[in-house]
Design a protein around this motif. Structure first.
Motif, PDB file in Angstrom:
ATOM      1  N   ASP A 117       0.854  -1.186   0.000  1.00 49.34           N
ATOM      2  CA  ASP A 117       0.000   0.000   0.000  1.00 49.34           C
ATOM      3  C   ASP A 117       0.893   1.240   0.000  1.00 49.34           C
ATOM      4  OD1 ASP A 117      -1.517   2.257   1.073  1.00 49.34           O
ATOM      5  OD2 ASP A 117      -3.095   0.800   1.520  1.00 49.34           O
ATOM      6  N   VAL A 118       0.978   1.912  -1.139  1.00 51.91           N
ATOM      7  CA  VAL A 118       1.882   3.049  -1.308  1.00 51.91           C
ATOM      8  C   VAL A 118       1.561   4.181  -0.329  1.00 51.91           C
ATOM      9  CG1 VAL A 118       2.658   4.853  -2.918  1.00 51.91           C
ATOM     10  CG2 VAL A 118       2.339   2.502  -3.729  1.00 51.91           C
ATOM     11  N   LEU A 160      11.564   2.191  -1.527  1.00 57.31           N
ATOM     12  CA  LEU A 160      10.364   1.370  -1.433  1.00 57.31           C
ATOM     13  C   LEU A 160       9.826   1.175  -2.843  1.00 57.31           C
ATOM     14  CD1 LEU A 160       8.492   3.335   1.395  1.00 57.31           C
ATOM     15  CD2 LEU A 160       9.889   1.271   1.667  1.00 57.31           C
ATOM     16  N   THR A 161       9.239   0.012  -3.116  1.00 55.00           N
ATOM     17  CA  THR A 161       8.658  -0.194  -4.440  1.00 55.00           C
ATOM     18  C   THR A 161       7.570  -1.255  -4.413  1.00 55.00           C
ATOM     19  OG1 THR A 161       9.143  -0.578  -6.785  1.00 55.00           O
ATOM     20  CG2 THR A 161      10.313  -1.968  -5.193  1.00 55.00           C
ATOM     21  N   GLU A 170       3.950  -2.137   6.351  1.00 58.81           N
ATOM     22  CA  GLU A 170       3.727  -3.233   5.416  1.00 58.81           C
ATOM     23  C   GLU A 170       4.111  -4.591   5.976  1.00 58.81           C
ATOM     24  OE1 GLU A 170       2.217  -1.959   2.350  1.00 58.81           O
ATOM     25  OE2 GLU A 170       2.189  -0.535   4.011  1.00 58.81           O
ATOM     26  N   GLY A 171       4.761  -4.603   7.144  1.00 63.37           N
ATOM     27  CA  GLY A 171       5.181  -5.859   7.761  1.00 63.37           C
ATOM     28  C   GLY A 171       6.656  -6.168   7.613  1.00 63.37           C
ATOM     29  N   GLN A 205       7.793  -8.383  -7.485  1.00 72.18           N
ATOM     30  CA  GLN A 205       6.813  -9.369  -7.041  1.00 72.18           C
ATOM     31  C   GLN A 205       7.014  -9.734  -5.580  1.00 72.18           C
ATOM     32  OE1 GLN A 205       4.241 -10.325  -9.042  1.00 72.18           O
ATOM     33  NE2 GLN A 205       5.109  -8.825 -10.442  1.00 72.18           N
ATOM     34  N   GLY A 206       7.975  -9.081  -4.913  1.00 68.53           N
ATOM     35  CA  GLY A 206       8.272  -9.373  -3.519  1.00 68.53           C
ATOM     36  C   GLY A 206       7.097  -9.076  -2.605  1.00 68.53           C
ATOM     37  N   THR A 207       6.992  -9.857  -1.562  1.00 73.34           N
ATOM     38  CA  THR A 207       5.946  -9.673  -0.565  1.00 73.34           C
ATOM     39  C   THR A 207       6.581  -9.144   0.710  1.00 73.34           C
ATOM     40  OG1 THR A 207       4.713 -11.530  -1.486  1.00 73.34           O
ATOM     41  CG2 THR A 207       4.130 -10.838   0.740  1.00 73.34           C
ATOM     42  N   PRO A 208       6.047  -8.056   1.267  1.00 69.13           N
ATOM     43  CA  PRO A 208       6.598  -7.558   2.524  1.00 69.13           C
ATOM     44  C   PRO A 208       6.600  -8.644   3.594  1.00 69.13           C
ATOM     45  CG  PRO A 208       5.030  -5.985   1.609  1.00 69.13           C
ATOM     46  CD  PRO A 208       4.918  -7.243   0.798  1.00 69.13           C
TER      47      PRO A 208
END
Length: 116
Positions: A6-7, A46-47, A102-103, A51-54
Motif C-alpha cells: 500500500d503506497v 520502497l517499491t 507493510e510488515g 513481485q516481492g511480498t513484505p
C-alpha cells in the motif's frame, strides 16, 4: 529496497512516523519507486514494481542508526508502531526491531561510545 503493498500507507509510515526525507520518486500507473535520502548519504527505497511480498522474516533487515534509541522507541510506540523486540544490548550498540506499515522489519540501533 523494501517491497510495499500500500503506497499511501507506506509513505505515511516512512515520512510521518520515521521522519525520512522524500527523495526521487515516480510511478508508471500504479507501480511506484520511492526513495528516501539518508542523512549520511545514500538512500533507502520502497517499491511495488517487484513481485516481492513484505515480510519480517524475508532474511534481510534494514538498520537505521539513531542517536537516542529510548526516545525513538517511545515516539514510535506512541504512534502505534509495533515492536518485535525490546532493547537488545550488544558490546557495540543497543538495538530494537519494529515493523513498518507493510510488515517489513526495521532495526533501530544506537552505537555505544567507544572508550577513549
Amino acid at each position: 529496497m523494501y517491497p510495499i503493498a500500500d503506497v499511501t500507507r507506506a509513505r505515511d509510515f516512512y515520512e510521518n512516523k520515521l521522519g525520512l526525507t522524500l527523495g526521487s520518486h515516480g510511478h508508471q500507473g500504479e507501480k511506484w519507486w520511492i526513495e528516501y535520502d539518508l542523512p549520511g548519504g545514500g538512500c533507502f527505497a520502497l517499491t511495488n514494481f517487484t513481485q516481492g511480498t513484505p515480510s519480517a522474516s524475508a532474511g534481510g533487515t534494514v538498520a537505521f542508526e539513531v542517536d537516542d534509541l529510548d526516545a525513538w522507541m517511545t515516539d514510535l510506540q506512541n504512534k502505534q508502531v509495533e515492536f518485535k523486540s525490546g532493547v537488545i544490548d550488544s558490546p557495540v550498540c543497543r538495538m530494537a526491531v519494529c515493523l513498518d506499515s507493510e510488515g517489513n522489519s526495521i532495526l533501530l540501533h544506537q552505537l555505544k561510545k567507544k572508550p577513549t
